[in-house]
Design an enzyme around this catalytic site. Structure first.
Site, mmCIF file in Angstrom:
data_model
loop_
_atom_site.group_PDB
_atom_site.id
_atom_site.type_symbol
_atom_site.label_atom_id
_atom_site.label_comp_id
_atom_site.label_asym_id
_atom_site.label_seq_id
_atom_site.Cartn_x
_atom_site.Cartn_y
_atom_site.Cartn_z
ATOM 1 N N ASP A 129 -7.021 7.709 31.847
ATOM 2 C CA ASP A 129 -7.266 6.535 32.086
ATOM 3 C C ASP A 129 -7.528 5.718 33.495
ATOM 4 O OD1 ASP A 129 -7.409 3.614 30.966
ATOM 5 O OD2 ASP A 129 -5.181 3.314 30.952
ATOM 6 N N GLY A 152 1.125 13.177 23.168
ATOM 7 C CA GLY A 152 -0.395 12.370 22.789
ATOM 8 C C GLY A 152 -1.316 13.513 22.574
ATOM 9 N N PHE A 165 -8.616 0.210 23.747
ATOM 10 C CA PHE A 165 -7.671 0.904 23.481
ATOM 11 C C PHE A 165 -7.601 1.638 22.078
ATOM 12 C CE2 PHE A 165 -3.249 1.867 22.394
ATOM 13 C CZ PHE A 165 -2.770 2.295 23.484
ATOM 14 N N VAL A 166 -7.650 2.793 22.229
ATOM 15 C CA VAL A 166 -7.797 3.839 20.939
ATOM 16 C C VAL A 166 -6.577 4.836 20.549
ATOM 17 C CG1 VAL A 166 -10.383 4.240 21.543
ATOM 18 C CG2 VAL A 166 -8.516 5.884 22.536
ATOM 19 N N ASP A 216 -1.198 7.190 20.291
ATOM 20 C CA ASP A 216 -0.501 6.408 19.697
ATOM 21 C C ASP A 216 -0.582 4.839 20.168
ATOM 22 O OD1 ASP A 216 1.045 6.789 22.094
ATOM 23 O OD2 ASP A 216 2.449 5.477 21.391
ATOM 24 N N GLU A 276 -4.827 17.441 28.125
ATOM 25 C CA GLU A 276 -4.258 15.878 27.998
ATOM 26 C C GLU A 276 -4.991 15.343 26.695
ATOM 27 O OE1 GLU A 276 -2.323 13.823 28.113
ATOM 28 O OE2 GLU A 276 -2.077 12.669 29.711
ATOM 29 N N ASP A 277 -4.534 13.877 26.094
ATOM 30 C CA ASP A 277 -5.384 13.189 25.378
ATOM 31 C C ASP A 277 -6.279 12.454 26.153
ATOM 32 O OD1 ASP A 277 -3.261 11.468 26.375
ATOM 33 O OD2 ASP A 277 -2.513 11.023 24.549
ATOM 34 N N ARG A 294 -0.106 8.398 15.520
ATOM 35 C CA ARG A 294 -0.520 9.424 15.973
ATOM 36 C C ARG A 294 -1.279 10.248 15.068
ATOM 37 N NH1 ARG A 294 1.604 10.269 21.058
ATOM 38 N NH2 ARG A 294 3.530 8.982 21.369
HETATM 39 P P1 IMP Z 1 -3.123 7.218 33.263
HETATM 40 O O1 IMP Z 1 -2.254 7.657 34.401
HETATM 41 O O2 IMP Z 1 -3.578 5.531 33.542
HETATM 42 O O3 IMP Z 1 -4.459 7.990 33.235
HETATM 43 O O4 IMP Z 1 -2.688 7.195 31.890
HETATM 44 C C1 IMP Z 1 -2.924 7.960 30.897
HETATM 45 C C2 IMP Z 1 -2.049 7.934 29.811
HETATM 46 O O5 IMP Z 1 -2.089 6.402 29.288
HETATM 47 C C3 IMP Z 1 -2.409 8.766 28.663
HETATM 48 O O6 IMP Z 1 -1.943 9.964 28.724
HETATM 49 C C4 IMP Z 1 -1.881 7.864 27.349
HETATM 50 O O7 IMP Z 1 -0.575 8.410 27.200
HETATM 51 C C5 IMP Z 1 -2.131 6.376 27.814
HETATM 52 N N1 IMP Z 1 -3.349 5.952 27.351
HETATM 53 C C6 IMP Z 1 -4.136 5.427 27.934
HETATM 54 N N2 IMP Z 1 -5.273 4.828 27.374
HETATM 55 C C7 IMP Z 1 -5.045 4.811 26.113
HETATM 56 C C8 IMP Z 1 -5.466 4.531 24.970
HETATM 57 O O8 IMP Z 1 -6.603 3.987 24.788
HETATM 58 N N3 IMP Z 1 -4.638 4.728 23.603
HETATM 59 C C9 IMP Z 1 -3.368 5.279 23.987
HETATM 60 N N4 IMP Z 1 -2.745 5.886 24.798
HETATM 61 C C10 IMP Z 1 -3.532 5.646 25.999
HETATM 62 MG MG MG Z 2 -0.290 10.791 27.498
#
Ligand code: IMP
Ligand code: MG
Length: 175
Positions: free
Chosen positions: A101, A42, A150-151, A157, A97-98, A163
């Protein structure tokens, strides 16, 4: 079936913010070298653009992690699928990181990376969803706070699609 995608940040807006982040990092690390860890897949588009805007010497490495969980919810237990090429002991590391969340994945990954003894360890994320946070994570360099939507695009992706979009967009589910 095609999903409808609404543009949230266009390419120009992203480019401008990434340039600012690059300048900020360059100032903070003046006279030093940094190691960027790009979290695959990502963050790849973002990390490349960011690295081009950094004026101090940059080492570029990759890590691929998968978090156990389902499509939309990460469990926080991260498995390293592909590890770094080089040790980070004594290095100034910036994890790129992208999106953050729940924060679970980065919280867990940071514990692993900290145990490897970097001189410093920072987090740079293009996007942040503060409303979704479950585990506290300090984002040292944050691109944009976004709402709980969700983006996709610019590396992010939806089931491995989108992507390559040159912008960040919100997926509008078809009724
Ligand atoms: P976390 O452990 O919940 O912070 O997860 C983060 C990961 O979830 C990111 O690196 C993304 O791969 C995925 N993710 C979370 N939100 C989105 C979104 O809106 N679009 C795409 N991928 C997301
Ligand atoms: Mg990711």
């Amino acid at each position: 079936m095609a999903d409808r995608i609404e543009v949230l940040y266009d390419e120009e807006t992203l480019g401008k913010r990434i340039r600012e982040l690059g300048e900020e990092i360059s100032r903070d690390f003046e006279g030093k070298e940094i190691t960027i860890i790009c979290i695959l897949k990502g963050a790849s588009f973002f990390a490349c653009e960011l690295a081009k805007r950094i004026t101090v010497p940059v080492y570029f490495d990759f890590m691929r992690v998968s978090s156990y969980g389902n499509e939309t919810e990460s469990s926080g237990v991260v498995k390293i699928v592909q590890d770094l090429d080089e040790p980070i002991r004594g290095k100034n590391v910036i994890v790129v990181e992208d999106i953050i969340d729940s924060g679970r994945s980065m919280h867990y990954l940071f514990e692993i990376l900290r145990s490897r003894g970097p001189a410093s360890l920072k987090l740079c994320s293009l996007l942040n969803k503060p409303d979704r946070r479950v585990t506290e994570v300090d984002i040292d360099y944050n691109g944009f706070d976004i709402p709980d939507k969700f983006v996709v695009g610019y590396g992010l992706d939806y089931a491995q699609k989108y992507r390559n979009l040159p912008y960040i967009g919100v997926v509008i589910p078809e009724e």
